[in-house]
Design a protein around this motif. Sequence first.
Motif, PDB file in Angstrom:
ATOM      1  N   GLY A 233      50.634  36.546  34.199  1.00 62.17           N
ATOM      2  CA  GLY A 233      50.934  36.064  35.544  1.00 62.17           C
ATOM      3  C   GLY A 233      49.777  36.079  36.515  1.00 62.17           C
ATOM      4  N   LEU A 234      49.954  36.796  37.620  1.00 60.52           N
ATOM      5  CA  LEU A 234      48.958  36.767  38.703  1.00 60.52           C
ATOM      6  C   LEU A 234      47.603  37.321  38.291  1.00 60.52           C
ATOM      7  CD1 LEU A 234      50.761  37.577  42.070  1.00 60.52           C
ATOM      8  CD2 LEU A 234      50.700  35.475  40.756  1.00 60.52           C
ATOM      9  N   LYS A 235      47.579  38.233  37.325  1.00 66.01           N
ATOM     10  CA  LYS A 235      46.291  38.751  36.828  1.00 66.01           C
ATOM     11  C   LYS A 235      45.440  37.594  36.312  1.00 66.01           C
ATOM     12  CE  LYS A 235      47.421  43.391  35.135  1.00 66.01           C
ATOM     13  NZ  LYS A 235      47.499  44.185  33.914  1.00 66.01           N
ATOM     14  N   GLU A 236      46.081  36.712  35.555  1.00 65.66           N
ATOM     15  CA  GLU A 236      45.362  35.548  35.009  1.00 65.66           C
ATOM     16  C   GLU A 236      45.072  34.532  36.107  1.00 65.66           C
ATOM     17  OE1 GLU A 236      47.004  33.861  31.334  1.00 65.66           O
ATOM     18  OE2 GLU A 236      48.037  35.764  31.032  1.00 65.66           O
ATOM     19  N   PHE A 237      46.007  34.392  37.059  1.00 69.91           N
ATOM     20  CA  PHE A 237      45.855  33.412  38.146  1.00 69.91           C
ATOM     21  C   PHE A 237      44.613  33.740  38.984  1.00 69.91           C
ATOM     22  CE2 PHE A 237      48.464  31.073  41.686  1.00 69.91           C
ATOM     23  CZ  PHE A 237      47.609  29.988  41.572  1.00 69.91           C
ATOM     24  N   VAL A 238      44.469  35.018  39.378  1.00 67.80           N
ATOM     25  CA  VAL A 238      43.343  35.390  40.238  1.00 67.80           C
ATOM     26  C   VAL A 238      42.022  35.243  39.474  1.00 67.80           C
ATOM     27  CG1 VAL A 238      43.213  37.907  39.850  1.00 67.80           C
ATOM     28  CG2 VAL A 238      42.735  36.984  42.113  1.00 67.80           C
ATOM     29  N   ARG A 239      42.050  35.500  38.167  1.00 68.10           N
ATOM     30  CA  ARG A 239      40.833  35.291  37.358  1.00 68.10           C
ATOM     31  C   ARG A 239      40.480  33.801  37.276  1.00 68.10           C
ATOM     32  NH1 ARG A 239      38.304  39.379  35.092  1.00 68.10           N
ATOM     33  NH2 ARG A 239      39.410  41.318  34.613  1.00 68.10           N
ATOM     34  N   PHE A 240      41.507  32.950  37.169  1.00 64.16           N
ATOM     35  CA  PHE A 240      41.278  31.497  37.122  1.00 64.16           C
ATOM     36  C   PHE A 240      40.631  31.016  38.430  1.00 64.16           C
ATOM     37  CE2 PHE A 240      43.078  27.383  38.574  1.00 64.16           C
ATOM     38  CZ  PHE A 240      42.424  26.538  37.682  1.00 64.16           C
ATOM     39  N   ILE A 241      41.192  31.437  39.568  1.00 64.81           N
ATOM     40  CA  ILE A 241      40.658  31.011  40.874  1.00 64.81           C
ATOM     41  C   ILE A 241      39.221  31.490  41.040  1.00 64.81           C
ATOM     42  CG2 ILE A 241      40.905  31.261  43.390  1.00 64.81           C
ATOM     43  CD1 ILE A 241      43.945  31.675  42.894  1.00 64.81           C
ATOM     44  N   ASP A 242      38.950  32.693  40.561  1.00 66.90           N
ATOM     45  CA  ASP A 242      37.633  33.310  40.767  1.00 66.90           C
ATOM     46  C   ASP A 242      36.653  33.039  39.631  1.00 66.90           C
ATOM     47  OD1 ASP A 242      37.162  34.514  43.180  1.00 66.90           O
ATOM     48  OD2 ASP A 242      36.891  36.511  42.351  1.00 66.90           O
ATOM     49  N   SER A 243      37.034  32.188  38.690  1.00 65.01           N
ATOM     50  CA  SER A 243      36.235  32.035  37.463  1.00 65.01           C
ATOM     51  C   SER A 243      34.836  31.474  37.701  1.00 65.01           C
ATOM     52  CB  SER A 243      36.980  31.159  36.450  1.00 65.01           C
ATOM     53  OG  SER A 243      37.261  29.899  37.011  1.00 65.01           O
ATOM     54  N   SER A 244      34.615  30.763  38.818  1.00 63.29           N
ATOM     55  CA  SER A 244      33.275  30.207  39.031  1.00 63.29           C
ATOM     56  C   SER A 244      32.464  31.035  40.027  1.00 63.29           C
ATOM     57  CB  SER A 244      33.374  28.751  39.511  1.00 63.29           C
ATOM     58  OG  SER A 244      34.159  28.689  40.670  1.00 63.29           O
ATOM     59  N   ARG A 245      32.974  32.218  40.369  1.00 62.97           N
ATOM     60  CA  ARG A 245      32.223  33.108  41.265  1.00 62.97           C
ATOM     61  C   ARG A 245      31.698  34.309  40.480  1.00 62.97           C
ATOM     62  NH1 ARG A 245      37.024  32.406  44.736  1.00 62.97           N
ATOM     63  NH2 ARG A 245      36.552  30.770  46.246  1.00 62.97           N
ATOM     64  N   GLU A 246      30.657  34.920  41.013  1.00 60.62           N
ATOM     65  CA  GLU A 246      30.104  36.123  40.374  1.00 60.62           C
ATOM     66  C   GLU A 246      30.944  37.323  40.801  1.00 60.62           C
ATOM     67  OE1 GLU A 246      26.077  38.864  40.473  1.00 60.62           O
ATOM     68  OE2 GLU A 246      25.999  36.859  41.397  1.00 60.62           O
ATOM     69  N   HIS A 247      31.484  38.064  39.836  1.00 61.23           N
ATOM     70  CA  HIS A 247      32.352  39.201  40.156  1.00 61.23           C
ATOM     71  C   HIS A 247      31.544  40.383  40.673  1.00 61.23           C
ATOM     72  CE1 HIS A 247      35.185  37.465  36.866  1.00 61.23           C
ATOM     73  NE2 HIS A 247      35.286  36.815  38.001  1.00 61.23           N
ATOM     74  N   LEU A 248      32.057  41.032  41.699  1.00 58.00           N
ATOM     75  CA  LEU A 248      31.454  42.277  42.176  1.00 58.00           C
ATOM     76  C   LEU A 248      31.861  43.396  41.220  1.00 58.00           C
ATOM     77  CD1 LEU A 248      29.883  43.614  44.602  1.00 58.00           C
ATOM     78  CD2 LEU A 248      32.119  44.245  45.502  1.00 58.00           C
ATOM     79  N   ILE A 249      33.158  43.456  40.917  1.00 58.06           N
ATOM     80  CA  ILE A 249      33.671  44.361  39.878  1.00 58.06           C
ATOM     81  C   ILE A 249      34.528  43.499  38.950  1.00 58.06           C
ATOM     82  CG2 ILE A 249      33.663  46.464  41.282  1.00 58.06           C
ATOM     83  CD1 ILE A 249      36.648  46.011  41.819  1.00 58.06           C
ATOM     84  N   ASN A 250      34.612  43.867  37.701  1.00 62.63           N
ATOM     85  CA  ASN A 250      35.317  43.000  36.753  1.00 62.63           C
ATOM     86  C   ASN A 250      36.826  43.264  36.716  1.00 62.63           C
ATOM     87  OD1 ASN A 250      35.233  40.840  34.940  1.00 62.63           O
ATOM     88  ND2 ASN A 250      35.373  42.239  33.199  1.00 62.63           N
ATOM     89  N   ASP A 251      37.261  44.328  37.386  1.00 61.83           N
ATOM     90  CA  ASP A 251      38.685  44.677  37.357  1.00 61.83           C
ATOM     91  C   ASP A 251      39.524  43.755  38.239  1.00 61.83           C
ATOM     92  OD1 ASP A 251      37.932  46.796  35.832  1.00 61.83           O
ATOM     93  OD2 ASP A 251      38.117  48.305  37.411  1.00 61.83           O
ATOM     94  N   VAL A 252      40.780  43.584  37.825  1.00 56.13           N
ATOM     95  CA  VAL A 252      41.789  42.996  38.718  1.00 56.13           C
ATOM     96  C   VAL A 252      42.654  44.155  39.200  1.00 56.13           C
ATOM     97  CG1 VAL A 252      43.805  41.483  38.893  1.00 56.13           C
ATOM     98  CG2 VAL A 252      41.843  40.779  37.507  1.00 56.13           C
ATOM     99  N   ILE A 253      42.690  44.354  40.518  1.00 59.75           N
ATOM    100  CA  ILE A 253      43.565  45.389  41.080  1.00 59.75           C
ATOM    101  C   ILE A 253      44.948  44.751  41.185  1.00 59.75           C
ATOM    102  CG2 ILE A 253      43.950  46.947  43.031  1.00 59.75           C
ATOM    103  CD1 ILE A 253      40.893  46.550  43.681  1.00 59.75           C
ATOM    104  N   TYR A 254      45.917  45.309  40.472  1.00 60.87           N
ATOM    105  CA  TYR A 254      47.198  44.612  40.286  1.00 60.87           C
ATOM    106  C   TYR A 254      48.387  45.512  40.591  1.00 60.87           C
ATOM    107  CZ  TYR A 254      50.982  42.200  37.784  1.00 60.87           C
ATOM    108  OH  TYR A 254      52.169  41.588  37.454  1.00 60.87           O
ATOM    109  N   LEU A 255      49.407  44.932  41.204  1.00 57.55           N
ATOM    110  CA  LEU A 255      50.657  45.668  41.378  1.00 57.55           C
ATOM    111  C   LEU A 255      51.838  44.727  41.202  1.00 57.55           C
ATOM    112  CD1 LEU A 255      52.338  45.474  44.483  1.00 57.55           C
ATOM    113  CD2 LEU A 255      49.975  45.872  45.108  1.00 57.55           C
TER     114      LEU A 255
END
Length: 652
Positions: A233-255
Amino acid sequence: MTEEQIATNNGAYSADSIQVLEGLEAVRKRPAMYIGDTGLKGLHHLVYEVVDNSIDEALAGYCDRIDVTINEDNSITVQDNGRGIPVDYHKKEQKSALEVAMTILHAGGKFNKGSYKVSGGLHGVGVSCVNALSTHMTTQVERDGILYQQEYECGKPLYSVKEVGPATGNGTRQTFLPDASIFTETVYKYEILATRMRELAYLNAGITIVLTDRRVVNEEGKVKSEKFFSENGLKEFVRFIDSSREHLINDVIYLNTEKQGIPIEVAIMYNTSFSENIHSYVNNINTIEGGTHLAGFRRALTRTLKKYAEDSKMLEKVKIEIAGDDFREGLTAVISIKVAEPQFEGQTKTKLGNNEVMGAVDQAVGEALTYYLEEHPKEAKMIVDKVILAATARHAARKAREMVQRKSPMSGGGLPGKLADCSDRDADRCELFLVEGDSAGGTAKQGRNRMFQAILPLRGKILNVEKAMYHKALESEEIRNIYTALGVTIGTEEDSKAANIEKLRYKKIIIMTDADVDGSHIDTLIMTFFFRYMPEIIQNGYLYIATPPLYLCKKGKTEEYCWTDAQRQKFIELYGAGEEKAVHTQRYKGLGEMNAQQLWETTMDPENRMLKQVNIENAAEADYIFSMLMGEDVGPRREFIEENATYANIDA
């Protein structure tokens, strides 16, 4: 036993679950009232209304697959494996519950809290509205081992619900053909539907959505088809939106939790960019104007991060005050909540007004973020360091912003020297053309209607705000000139980046550039600027792109402007008997090649011009595309251009 108890019993979904609120008559008379408009947006909205019914079945736990098919004749088929619309006898209406749901507006299980806890659909007008706006619609329901069917024309049933054979499973299948006498566009765009289906798959983990386009067949005879499914779900969604940006941290903070009876799901990532990108949803509806859920999220984020930074003594040496905006720089987040009775407000009815939601989201995000920061001290330090950097840059931006405010016409500072203003002062009637270069600006100034059209020439390509810190953008003369000409104020609240557009001087802002590669790049740079710094301009429908013609075709004394290659071909066939050499074609590479009269006739005159309105149909997709096109990463950009280029030699 009450109706609600009947509907809740063993997940029963029967005729008693269907409640009738009002009739259908007005839909065909005033379609825009019910589906937003009768153009491309409204056409696709029909599909969303039908799919939303299937999603509601999935949310209730009865459906896990939805098939959406664009048929050869541009009709649509939506099939799900849910319980199937009830077909039994509806006492009040004295007909099958299926016919009631299909032919009476606001008749449906959604209005009975027992049948569906929450339901999607922006307008909530349901499938009966789709039926009313279709020349033909066929509904098939598989229930209790029997296949039922009813057909309609313009919302009127052609016969009573009948049994047409045995069922192979359970579910509902809807096929409809939009009415060409109502819709200005009747050809479905695959990409628009694919974007929404992908979004729905991310927002509803575990549901398979298959989109098929029967109009497109490859060399092997296979039709175009795509499957959308998200396990996380949203874990994958936020990674998709952010896929062309450089990550500051690689984690997804999720609830993913429930507070005060409200299901709340949030996914957060931090990147090295300078913009804040939060996408919020209520019952699968993209709330582009935000609301109480977004306010709760922001409040929790600021409070929790600030407390952690102070408790960890990370702010001891920082001499400047940290503001709310600083905590959200480089943040990408998706918030999805489900509310039984959402109250929508705002210009486009996409702002959540339910007060109880703010506290619930605040509490949920606060708890999850506190836990993450305590468990991940290394990542927490990186986030706080980024916040301190943002605060330092914001203080530098204050001076740059004061320069903009000092020059604002509202503070008596006068307008930019290059602006040729119009004489009318009513923003509703006034237009501002942002024109590429002084040469084209000069032609536009000569050709315009001085009463309501203002011209602001821009020198070269404006700064790419996707790659620049905020204070650098405000130091750019061209960007300062745009702010000043528009009369907007910025950073009025807590040194915020937000623009206040209450005193906007023009309600039509038109980007007018050359019809070539450089022109397209400048269009994108200016759109990126508005999308990142003044999204309200786009949300309110104030931003447009002018479309100058590509060609002037002549044969003898007959001449015609052509905006597309297809129009040019038509002229050649009509006047040149199909012979290209028999027609003189002038290719306009730039606005400067037209004289003032030609520019007025083709591109500026409201009677003849073609303006493209810039709108954000899907904010998450727009966010991904802007960051990918204008960001640092070349790989995804190359792929996107190769996939979407129509012809390579645009300037030949």
